[in-house]
Design a protein around this motif. Structure first.
Motif, PDB file in Angstrom:
ATOM      1  N   LEU A  79     -74.180  61.284  16.784  1.00  0.00           N
ATOM      2  CA  LEU A  79     -73.348  62.310  16.160  1.00  0.00           C
ATOM      3  C   LEU A  79     -74.088  62.945  14.991  1.00  0.00           C
ATOM      4  N   ALA A  80     -73.835  64.223  14.766  1.00  0.00           N
ATOM      5  CA  ALA A  80     -74.330  64.926  13.587  1.00  0.00           C
ATOM      6  C   ALA A  80     -73.219  65.824  13.080  1.00  0.00           C
ATOM      7  N   THR A  81     -73.035  65.865  11.760  1.00  0.00           N
ATOM      8  CA  THR A  81     -72.002  66.690  11.144  1.00  0.00           C
ATOM      9  C   THR A  81     -72.573  68.047  10.786  1.00  0.00           C
ATOM     10  N   LEU A  82     -71.907  69.102  11.213  1.00  0.00           N
ATOM     11  CA  LEU A  82     -72.319  70.454  10.858  1.00  0.00           C
ATOM     12  C   LEU A  82     -71.606  70.881   9.574  1.00  0.00           C
ATOM     13  N   ARG A  83     -72.190  71.859   8.904  1.00  0.00           N
ATOM     14  CA  ARG A  83     -71.505  72.407   7.735  1.00  0.00           C
ATOM     15  C   ARG A  83     -70.177  73.017   8.176  1.00  0.00           C
ATOM     16  N   GLY A  84     -69.122  72.715   7.453  1.00  0.00           N
ATOM     17  CA  GLY A  84     -67.788  73.157   7.845  1.00  0.00           C
ATOM     18  C   GLY A  84     -66.980  72.059   8.502  1.00  0.00           C
ATOM     19  N   GLY A  85     -67.622  70.911   8.784  1.00  0.00           N
ATOM     20  CA  GLY A  85     -66.873  69.775   9.298  1.00  0.00           C
ATOM     21  C   GLY A  85     -66.881  69.606  10.798  1.00  0.00           C
ATOM     22  N   ASN A  86     -67.451  70.559  11.547  1.00  0.00           N
ATOM     23  CA  ASN A  86     -67.568  70.358  12.985  1.00  0.00           C
ATOM     24  C   ASN A  86     -68.637  69.311  13.277  1.00  0.00           C
ATOM     25  N   LEU A  87     -68.635  68.814  14.499  1.00  0.00           N
ATOM     26  CA  LEU A  87     -69.577  67.775  14.904  1.00  0.00           C
ATOM     27  C   LEU A  87     -70.356  68.202  16.134  1.00  0.00           C
ATOM     28  N   LEU A  88     -71.547  67.639  16.265  1.00  0.00           N
ATOM     29  CA  LEU A  88     -72.295  67.696  17.506  1.00  0.00           C
ATOM     30  C   LEU A  88     -72.453  66.280  18.033  1.00  0.00           C
ATOM     31  N   SER A  89     -72.270  66.101  19.328  1.00  0.00           N
ATOM     32  CA  SER A  89     -72.547  64.827  19.967  1.00  0.00           C
ATOM     33  C   SER A  89     -73.717  65.015  20.929  1.00  0.00           C
ATOM     34  N   PHE A  90     -74.612  64.032  20.965  1.00  0.00           N
ATOM     35  CA  PHE A  90     -75.762  64.047  21.869  1.00  0.00           C
ATOM     36  C   PHE A  90     -75.773  62.751  22.665  1.00  0.00           C
ATOM     37  N   TRP A  91     -76.284  62.801  23.881  1.00  0.00           N
ATOM     38  CA  TRP A  91     -76.433  61.605  24.699  1.00  0.00           C
ATOM     39  C   TRP A  91     -77.390  61.924  25.838  1.00  0.00           C
ATOM     40  N   TRP A  92     -77.856  60.893  26.525  1.00  0.00           N
ATOM     41  CA  TRP A  92     -78.639  61.164  27.725  1.00  0.00           C
ATOM     42  C   TRP A  92     -77.783  60.895  28.958  1.00  0.00           C
ATOM     43  N   ALA A  93     -78.072  61.624  30.017  1.00  0.00           N
ATOM     44  CA  ALA A  93     -77.332  61.455  31.271  1.00  0.00           C
ATOM     45  C   ALA A  93     -78.245  61.790  32.437  1.00  0.00           C
ATOM     46  N   GLY A  94     -78.003  61.103  33.545  1.00  0.00           N
ATOM     47  CA  GLY A  94     -78.793  61.323  34.756  1.00  0.00           C
ATOM     48  C   GLY A  94     -78.334  60.377  35.838  1.00  0.00           C
ATOM     49  N   SER A  95     -79.169  60.189  36.851  1.00  0.00           N
ATOM     50  CA  SER A  95     -78.802  59.313  37.963  1.00  0.00           C
ATOM     51  C   SER A  95     -78.811  57.844  37.549  1.00  0.00           C
ATOM     52  N   ARG A  96     -79.674  57.497  36.579  1.00  0.00           N
ATOM     53  CA  ARG A  96     -79.791  56.125  36.092  1.00  0.00           C
ATOM     54  C   ARG A  96     -80.684  56.142  34.864  1.00  0.00           C
ATOM     55  N   GLU A  97     -80.671  55.040  34.094  1.00  0.00           N
ATOM     56  CA  GLU A  97     -81.591  54.928  32.973  1.00  0.00           C
ATOM     57  C   GLU A  97     -83.026  55.003  33.477  1.00  0.00           C
ATOM     58  N   SER A  98     -83.861  55.776  32.781  1.00  0.00           N
ATOM     59  CA  SER A  98     -85.264  55.991  33.131  1.00  0.00           C
ATOM     60  C   SER A  98     -85.441  56.882  34.352  1.00  0.00           C
ATOM     61  N   GLY A  99     -84.353  57.408  34.909  1.00  0.00           N
ATOM     62  CA  GLY A  99     -84.479  58.280  36.065  1.00  0.00           C
ATOM     63  C   GLY A  99     -85.211  59.572  35.730  1.00  0.00           C
ATOM     64  N   PRO A 100     -85.930  60.152  36.685  1.00  0.00           N
ATOM     65  CA  PRO A 100     -86.674  61.386  36.423  1.00  0.00           C
ATOM     66  C   PRO A 100     -85.793  62.588  36.129  1.00  0.00           C
ATOM     67  N   ASP A 101     -84.507  62.488  36.472  1.00  0.00           N
ATOM     68  CA  ASP A 101     -83.592  63.608  36.247  1.00  0.00           C
ATOM     69  C   ASP A 101     -82.815  63.478  34.940  1.00  0.00           C
ATOM     70  N   VAL A 102     -83.108  62.468  34.128  1.00  0.00           N
ATOM     71  CA  VAL A 102     -82.386  62.281  32.872  1.00  0.00           C
ATOM     72  C   VAL A 102     -82.670  63.427  31.911  1.00  0.00           C
TER      73      VAL A 102
END
Length: 388
Positions: A79-102
């Motif tokens: 998570l990261a807080t933006l000025r003004g109080g909004n948030l950004l969320s980041f994550w990884w996603a794909g077919s599996r951990e370490s997958g080439p499509d992540v």
């Protein structure tokens, strides 16, 4: 021809030894440069003196952040807080951990809801920016600088597994809509591999921040890298001397005392601890906490009121999975008492890799939900008048 080969081989060995010596000398010089960084002005940003009060935390909502269509696996949110109080969320996603499509994805929290996701980084985009092939990408960690720049740190590997990873620093000047690669972090002067990120950065009084990192090849140990307000790295420090802990969660207690809690890579299955008494310059190992933690990442946070929170995967008697994500509270960063289970399920379920952010009287928690999605809990923080 045969008589001429030994001198050539000897010359080749001499050249190789000279190269190794040059690298070793460069490593020593670099280590000195890092160690002589100016620490005096680098102090953690700690709220003014506060008497911890009784804290009540109540759930407002829980939801699943919109996931990319047709992608079965998701993990390691930040998570990261933006000025003004909004948030950004980041994550990884794909077919599996370490997958080439992540890929690394992002979503924005605004007006009480999460936006649709968008792609922030991929193997192809990182490889094109840094000039060599990227085999896999992994954990993201984010931080918003005082000027509003969002700095994103992403684990990326070439050949080999996570032990051959590097950390790529990206930045965004448009509140996370687009990111550009800034650098591969200079974590080690020798090959610069085997370092990863997982847990939230820590603000410094001068506008800079600490990035918790860890080394993982054979021995495992936690570190931190400090940045100035412009996002330039200025020093790196090892946290303690242990060789079986990783993924440090770092929280300032005062302008001089800083605590770190780590995932245990050994057999204890307890939260590992370290303390700095000189503002993060040097660290000493402590006895493991009494909190039992399944070998997985945890999160820790100091609320503006002065109390401390920790999210961890509680290990029940005989348990060996990540099916219970527990919240504990402390008034001194030393002893902890259970507060609530944020998520729990049957054996084999997974609720793991939590992240916490406070925005006013709101506590935002995200975590991996069954390795298929990222869950978000919004909690309200209230304080009684009587101290704990």
């Amino acid at each position: 021809m045969g008589a001429g080969r030994p001198p050539v081989r000897r010359a080749s060995k001499l050249v190789a030894l000279a190269c190794i010596a040059a690298v070793t000398i460069a490593a020593a010089v670099e280590a000195v440069r890092w160690s002589r960084a100016e620490h005096a002005a680098e102090r953690p940003a700690v709220p003014g003196p506060a008497v911890p009060h009784a804290v009540t935390i109540s759930e407002v909502s829980r939801t699943i952040i919109p996931m990319p269509a047709g992608v079965p696996s998701a993990h390691a949110s930040a998570l990261a807080t933006l000025r003004g109080g909004n948030l950004l969320s980041f994550w990884w996603a794909g077919s599996r951990e370490s997958g080439p499509d992540v890929k690394v994805y992002a979503s924005r929290w605004s007006n009480g809801a999460w936006s649709n996701n968008w792609v922030v980084a991929s193997r192809e985009s990182l490889g094109a920016a840094i000039g060599y092939g990227v085999r896999r990408i992994g954990n993201p960690v984010a931080w918003t600088a005082p000027d509003g720049t969002v700095h994103l740190y992403v684990v990326a590997t070439g050949l080999g597994g996570w032990a051959a990873s590097r950390i790529v620093q990206l930045q965004s000047r448009d509140d996370g809509k687009t990111f550009a690669v800034r650098r591969v972090l200079p974590m080690s002067p020798l090959f610069n591999t085997s370092t990863l990120v997982r847990t939230s950065p820590v603000p410094l009084a001068d506008g800079g921040w600490w990035l918790p990192v860890y080394f993982e090849i054979g021995n495992k140990y936690p570190m931190l890298m400090s940045f100035n307000a412009n996002g330039e790295p200025r020093r790196i420090a090892r946290i303690g001397t242990g060789t079986s802990s990783l993924q440090p969660a770092i929280v300032p207690v005062s302008s001089t005392e800083v605590r770190a809690w780590m995932r245990d890579a050994g057999e204890d299955q307890r939260v590992q601890q370290a303390v700095s008494r000189d503002g993060g310059n040097s660290w000493e190992d402590l006895e493991p906490s009494r909190l039992a933690n399944q070998s997985t990442s945890l999160a820790a946070l100091r609320l503006s009121s002065g109390v401390f929170l920790m999210l961890y995967n509680h290990v029940a008697a005989g348990g060996s999975d990540r099916s219970v994500l527990s919240l504990a509270l402390s008034t001194d960063a030393r002893s902890w008492r259970p507060l609530a289970d944020i998520a729990s399920g049957k054996p084999g379920d997974e609720f793991s890799y939590p992240t916490m952010h406070q925005v006013g009287d709101e506590l935002h928690i995200t975590y991996t939900h069954q390795r298929r999605a990222i869950a978000h809990h919004l909690l309200h923080i209230s304080q009684a008048k009587d101290p704990l």
